[in-house]
Design a protein around this motif. Structure first.
Motif, mmCIF file in Angstrom:
data_model
loop_
_atom_site.group_PDB
_atom_site.id
_atom_site.type_symbol
_atom_site.label_atom_id
_atom_site.label_comp_id
_atom_site.label_asym_id
_atom_site.label_seq_id
_atom_site.Cartn_x
_atom_site.Cartn_y
_atom_site.Cartn_z
ATOM 1 N N LYS A 11 0.804 -1.174 0.064
ATOM 2 C CA LYS A 11 0.029 -0.043 0.021
ATOM 3 C C LYS A 11 1.011 1.208 -0.056
ATOM 4 O O LYS A 11 0.344 2.306 -0.589
ATOM 5 C CB LYS A 11 -0.905 -0.214 1.210
ATOM 6 N N LYS A 12 1.622 1.085 0.596
ATOM 7 C CA LYS A 12 2.649 2.200 0.845
ATOM 8 C C LYS A 12 3.438 2.657 -0.507
ATOM 9 O O LYS A 12 3.587 3.967 -0.885
ATOM 10 C CB LYS A 12 3.868 2.312 1.986
ATOM 11 N N SER A 15 1.230 3.926 -2.692
ATOM 12 C CA SER A 15 0.858 5.400 -2.441
ATOM 13 C C SER A 15 2.035 6.442 -2.888
ATOM 14 O O SER A 15 1.847 7.472 -3.297
ATOM 15 C CB SER A 15 0.713 5.693 -0.846
ATOM 16 N N SER A 21 -2.224 9.772 -1.091
ATOM 17 C CA SER A 21 -2.496 9.256 0.311
ATOM 18 C C SER A 21 -2.829 7.870 0.676
ATOM 19 O O SER A 21 -3.288 7.242 -0.377
ATOM 20 C CB SER A 21 -3.577 9.862 1.048
ATOM 21 N N LEU A 22 -2.389 7.309 1.761
ATOM 22 C CA LEU A 22 -2.557 6.026 1.951
ATOM 23 C C LEU A 22 -4.123 5.698 2.152
ATOM 24 O O LEU A 22 -4.570 4.573 1.685
ATOM 25 C CB LEU A 22 -1.831 5.451 3.505
ATOM 26 N N VAL A 25 -5.591 4.886 -1.197
ATOM 27 C CA VAL A 25 -5.023 3.492 -1.347
ATOM 28 C C VAL A 25 -6.110 2.469 -0.892
ATOM 29 O O VAL A 25 -6.689 1.942 -1.617
ATOM 30 C CB VAL A 25 -3.540 3.431 -1.377
#
Length: 58
Positions: A11-12, A15, A21-22, A25
């Motif tokens: 996820k990071k 992003s 932004s997370l 996501v």
């Protein structure tokens, strides 16, 4: 409930690569958002999951 589950590291990565932004996501992976960016997030998540799966040795 439709949802794509991936590790927070992925996820990071999404992003950072898409410069979002997370939270965006996460909401894209939960199908709350359906914008072009959300579709890119889901496509990228699928590609990363396939790549991870290919690394599994049986």
């Amino acid at each position: 409930m439709k949802k794509i589950r991936i590790d927070v590291e992925l996820k990071k990565q999404i992003s950072n690569e898409l410069n979002i932004s997370l939270q965006s996501v996460r909401m894209s992976l939960e199908y709350v958002f359906n914008s072009d960016n959300a579709k890119k997030v889901r496509k990228m998540a699928k590609e990363l999951l396939i790549k991870e799966a290919e690394n599994i040795k049986i």
